[in-house]
Design an enzyme around this catalytic site. Sequence first.
Site, short mmCIF file in Angstrom:
data_model
loop_
_atom_site.label_atom_id
_atom_site.label_comp_id
_atom_site.label_asym_id
_atom_site.label_seq_id
_atom_site.Cartn_x
_atom_site.Cartn_y
_atom_site.Cartn_z
N LYS A 11 0.85 -1.18 0.00
CA LYS A 11 0.00 0.00 0.00
C LYS A 11 0.89 1.24 0.00
O LYS A 11 1.55 1.54 1.00
CB LYS A 11 -0.93 0.05 1.22
CG LYS A 11 -1.99 1.16 1.09
CD LYS A 11 -2.64 1.54 2.40
CE LYS A 11 -1.91 2.61 3.14
NZ LYS A 11 -1.91 3.94 2.45
N GLY B 94 6.60 4.95 8.79
CA GLY B 94 5.73 6.09 9.01
C GLY B 94 5.86 6.60 10.44
O GLY B 94 6.92 6.51 11.05
N SER B 95 4.77 7.10 10.98
CA SER B 95 4.80 7.74 12.28
C SER B 95 4.74 6.71 13.41
O SER B 95 4.31 5.57 13.23
CB SER B 95 3.62 8.70 12.42
OG SER B 95 2.40 7.98 12.54
N GLY C 93 2.49 3.33 13.72
CA GLY C 93 3.26 2.11 13.97
C GLY C 93 2.67 1.30 15.11
O GLY C 93 2.60 0.06 15.04
N GLU D 112 9.81 1.10 10.79
CA GLU D 112 10.79 2.19 10.68
C GLU D 112 10.02 3.47 10.89
O GLU D 112 9.24 3.90 10.04
CB GLU D 112 11.49 2.15 9.31
CG GLU D 112 12.79 2.92 9.28
CD GLU D 112 12.60 4.37 8.88
OE1 GLU D 112 12.49 5.22 9.80
OE2 GLU D 112 12.53 4.64 7.67
N CYS E 295 12.78 10.98 7.99
CA CYS E 295 12.72 10.41 9.34
C CYS E 295 14.04 10.58 10.07
O CYS E 295 14.07 10.69 11.30
CB CYS E 295 12.33 8.94 9.26
SG CYS E 295 13.40 7.97 8.18
N GLU F 97 8.94 15.57 16.53
CA GLU F 97 9.36 15.51 15.12
C GLU F 97 8.56 16.52 14.31
O GLU F 97 7.34 16.42 14.20
CB GLU F 97 9.14 14.10 14.58
CG GLU F 97 9.73 13.90 13.20
CD GLU F 97 9.61 12.48 12.71
OE1 GLU F 97 10.51 12.01 11.99
OE2 GLU F 97 8.59 11.81 13.04
#
Length: 507
Positions: free
Chosen positions: A203, A256-257, A261, A279, A313, A410
């Site tokens: 996706k 992603g975030s 996650g 990750e 990231c 972040e």
Amino acid sequence: MQRLHKLLLEVGVGRWLLMRCDHSFGNCKPDYSQLFINNEFVDSVSGKTFATFNPATGKEIIKVSEGDKADVDLAVIAAKKAFHRNSEWRQLSPLQRTALMNKLCGLMTRDKDLLASLETQDNGKPYAEALFDVTYSMLTLQYYAGWTDKFFGDTIPAGGFTSMTRKEPVGVVGQIIPWNYPLLMLAWKWGPALATGCTIIMKPAEQTPLTALHMAALAKEAGFPAGVINVINGFGPTAGAAISEHPDIAKVAFTGSVDIGRIVMEAAAKSNLKRVSLELGGKSPVVAFDDADIDFAVDTTHEALFSNHGQSCCAGSRTYVHEKIYDQFVAKAAAKAKERKVGNPFEANVQQGPQIDQEMLTKVLGYIESGQKEGAKLQAGGKRIGNVGFFVEPTVFSDVKDDMRIAQEEIFGPVQSIFKFSSLEEMIDRANNVQYGLAAGVITNDINKALKFANSVDAGSVWINCYDAVLPSTPFGGYKHSGIGRELGKDGLDNYLETKTITMKLL
């Protein structure tokens, strides 16, 4: 940028733009907009579509099919069939898998300009950077193409028994990738999955599906059997959730975030205990000591943060500078940020394009406002540029304190926060005083300082006198909230392999 231009020249890139594109914002139309299931482009079961937008203009590029659980179910059926022990895919030798992967890379070389143009339209990154991403993606797939016959089991001494282990692919894998490096993240995940013999349901991020769809078409053209690669456009709460929860998907990889996650990991646990690799975010320190060349340190920390518009990231989003050179460093860093050219990502001299969408624009501007309210000193930038597209001025703060929001959270945007420090021991403690642990950098001519920092900092990657030097052969991943597992390198294969022990009694 000099390293980038050198590499592009080495791979034979001539003109930067396709003749078929409108050079104002590269308005060449994508060839693919449906879902890719079982080697065919198909509409979603629901018939729904959604638009993907050019963040430089805010205008719609194309509508793509919107997949959800029903489409994921169909993709899993195709992927399971392709993974059956007697399937064409499973009967290929390792070197036949290598040949298919290398053929895919050859087709990427042929279509490199188109892939880069799609990436720039969909993501907003400068075309030269998109072209570099295409090259790096090819190198990653080529690297893993060399691994198809190099993951081995062992023979184990066992007295009156003969014991051995063998490495086997985990099966059908789900892969959910982000919007900041769409093609690169695809290559990072396809590479080890294909090398080990898994089958894939991917996706792409809903903001940036176009290069994944084109890659699916290239995979079919390269000769990958039906069902090996499937691409489902869609949204996290529907298509992403269906992948994370599916009982017949053996492993899910997510980039992603941290918040998402956690959702992916929970869904994996509640369904079939599928293995998970994550990750996630970062708040990475880059430390400049007073023995370093100050101009080199300014340049290195600048690129560590502002590369890819700060949407990385592992961005070096906490710049720590020794007190002896702090004031001089801040002045030079602010001047460099003010010189950075922001604008049309298809113009050759543009260094920074737009943020990905209105949501991220608002988020970045909110952090800038927070920094000012909490007492950080704005040295450069701080505002939106124009009212078309999602552009933000390269922004620099000084006098940042460790307890400020811009120091702990972040931002994912072009905002450099510069801190002052006095000693190495103090610096290590402060570097580790965040929830993240993805990356870190140190700039010094003292090897003892460099290695003590590298050995002591909580980070999955540490760069000395460089930054973001990520190679296909070097494992990448984080400590703490920055994730679970490693991508790239030999370690990246482990996510996609099971170990089977076979023991025989000698008669």
